[in-house]
Enzyme design. Structure first.
Site, mmCIF file in Angstrom:
data_model
loop_
_atom_site.group_PDB
_atom_site.id
_atom_site.type_symbol
_atom_site.label_atom_id
_atom_site.label_comp_id
_atom_site.label_asym_id
_atom_site.label_seq_id
_atom_site.Cartn_x
_atom_site.Cartn_y
_atom_site.Cartn_z
ATOM 1 N N GLU A 1 0.821 -1.207 0.000
ATOM 2 C CA GLU A 1 0.000 0.000 0.000
ATOM 3 C C GLU A 1 0.861 1.265 0.000
ATOM 4 O O GLU A 1 0.602 2.215 -0.748
ATOM 5 C CB GLU A 1 -0.933 -0.015 1.213
ATOM 6 N N HIS B 1 2.619 1.940 -3.274
ATOM 7 C CA HIS B 1 1.650 2.508 -4.219
ATOM 8 C C HIS B 1 1.491 4.005 -3.981
ATOM 9 O O HIS B 1 1.452 4.804 -4.931
ATOM 10 C CB HIS B 1 0.312 1.792 -4.056
ATOM 11 N N HIS C 1 -12.209 6.030 -8.188
ATOM 12 C CA HIS C 1 -10.750 6.197 -8.145
ATOM 13 C C HIS C 1 -10.103 5.536 -9.366
ATOM 14 O O HIS C 1 -9.188 6.104 -9.987
ATOM 15 C CB HIS C 1 -10.218 5.566 -6.853
ATOM 16 N N HIS D 1 -21.240 -7.166 -16.496
ATOM 17 C CA HIS D 1 -19.904 -6.836 -17.035
ATOM 18 C C HIS D 1 -19.510 -7.820 -18.135
ATOM 19 O O HIS D 1 -18.999 -7.407 -19.180
ATOM 20 C CB HIS D 1 -18.872 -6.881 -15.902
ATOM 21 N N HIS E 1 -5.421 -8.369 -17.060
ATOM 22 C CA HIS E 1 -6.729 -7.913 -17.523
ATOM 23 C C HIS E 1 -6.871 -6.412 -17.293
ATOM 24 O O HIS E 1 -7.406 -5.683 -18.142
ATOM 25 C CB HIS E 1 -7.826 -8.683 -16.790
#
Length: 388
Positions: free
Chosen positions: A102, A105, A170, A281, A339
């Site tokens: 985290e 990032h 986000h 989706h 993906h």
């Protein structure tokens, strides 16, 4: 959070940005501004992938506060608090590994923010000196504003405990940042191919705009799948639970404002809601493949658009394959990250296609006017001579 910790975080962001800035500064490229923008495109693409890795490894709450980790600038300084939380919940959201994922990032994101400041500063300085269209400061200023909004949603992602609608927004904002950077990078280049028939171009541009809108919607749906952990709601393909139309709860599945895993009423989200999220989706993907595929096929007839059209077709095929693989291979991490990479690549390519079509319709929109007599070609921040 203490001021000293905030200063340490700011220094880390500057250190991350210093490497690409140094690469641009020592580069022999005549147009260093162009190089800075495209290098920021590359790093933003990487940041989107790392953000996907952070989300898919359940590391989004690896540090449950923001911008630091338990009020500290790095997990080393917060080690005791992290170990205490990990001892209470060994497989929970807070572990040493997840805390580092985290925070890395966040450091990466701060570095991108510093690069966007450098882009804006260079654009304003060069615009005041040369008045060249390539340095028009509106887009760089909008870029910095967008970075700030992305950062705000990154903070809310943590403080609102991974609320699905916040995490999805986000993601969309991160893709928008990538798209804006690609548009800015594209306007540093000039198309030298002759424009085809205007009617053909206008028709193709409408298709390209539709492709961009459908792609944005599909990315939002994909983000909704990921943030609700609905990837494995259907374990077969092309059927879902052995049915063409399985039992689905659209009302709860697509209620936007609710906590993770809960309905708006505070009850546990039923599995049929996750099925609805996944099914929508999956099936909307066929619409996106059809429209983007047709757009790429039409674009192949124009020599200036042929390379980007070919890449759109290849990425579409790879994206379909990786989506099916996540189902049959029970969601392996590497394929899930790939993906997400495919989605970001499609954003990049569709943005390039739209830019080129706009340029071919209105060549003056991307033409770099001659510099004012006696105007300098260098910047105190970065040299930015016009691209030949």
């Amino acid at each position: 959070m203490q001021a000293s910790s905030m200063m340490l975080l700011a220094v880390k962001g500057l250190l991350v940005a210093s490497v690409p800035l140094a690469m641009v500064y020592v580069s022999r490229d005549a147009n260093k501004y162009r190089k800075l923008v495209w290098l920021t495109v590359f790093l933003t693409f990487d940041l989107i992938l790392f953000g996907a890795f952070t989300r898919l490894t359940d590391s989004g709450l690896g540090c449950p506060d923001w911008p630091g980790c338990y009020g500290a600038a790095n997990p080393f300084l917060a080690h005791a608090d992290i170990k205490a939380a990990e001892a209470l919940m060994p497989t929970g959201p807070v572990t040493v590994v997840k805390a580092w994922i985290e925070m890395l990032h966040r450091y990466f994101a701060m570095g991108i923010g510093c690069l966007c400041i450098a882009i804006m500063a260079t654009a304003w300085i060069q615009w005041r000196k040369t008045r060249r269209a390539a340095f028009a400061p509106a887009l760089p200023s909008a870029l910095l504003l967008l970075v700030m909004v992305v950062g705000a949603f990154g903070a809310w992602t943590v403080t609102l405990k991974l609320q699905p609608v916040i995490v999805t927004i986000h993601l969309l904002l991160g893709m928008s940042l990538l798209s804006l950077l690609v548009w800015m990078g594209s306007r540093q280049d000039q198309l030298l191919k002759p424009a085809p028939d205007a009617v053909v171009v206008f028709g193709l541009r409408a298709l390209a705009l539709a492709s961009a809108a459908l792609l944005a919607l599909q990315i939002a749906l994909g983000g909704w799948v990921s943030t609700n952990y609905a990837t494995l709601a259907c374990l077969d393909f092309p059927l879902c639970g052995g049915k063409v139309v399985p039992e689905m709860d659209f009302a709860h599945g697509f209620t936007l404002w609710r906590e993770l895993g809960m309905t708006a009423g505070g009850e546990y989200l039923p599995f049929s809601a996750l099925t609805a999220i996944h099914w929508v989706h999956r099936n909307f993907a066929f619409v996106v493949i059809g429209v983007l595929g047709w757009t790429a096929w039409r674009a192949r007839a124009t020599p200036a658009l042929r390379p980007v059209a070919r890449y759109i077709g290849l990425v579409l095929a790879a994206q379909f394959a990786s989506g099916v693989a996540t189902v049959y291979l029970n969601f392996p991490l590497a394929i899930a990250v790939l993906h997400n990479a495919g989605a970001a690549l499609l954003v990049l390519l569709v943005t390039m296609l739209n830019y080129k079509l706009r340029y071919m319709i209105n060549p003056q929109a991307a033409t770099l006017p001659a510099a004012a007599p006696g105007a300098p070609a260098s910047s105190p921040i970065l040299s930015a001579r016009p691209h030949p």
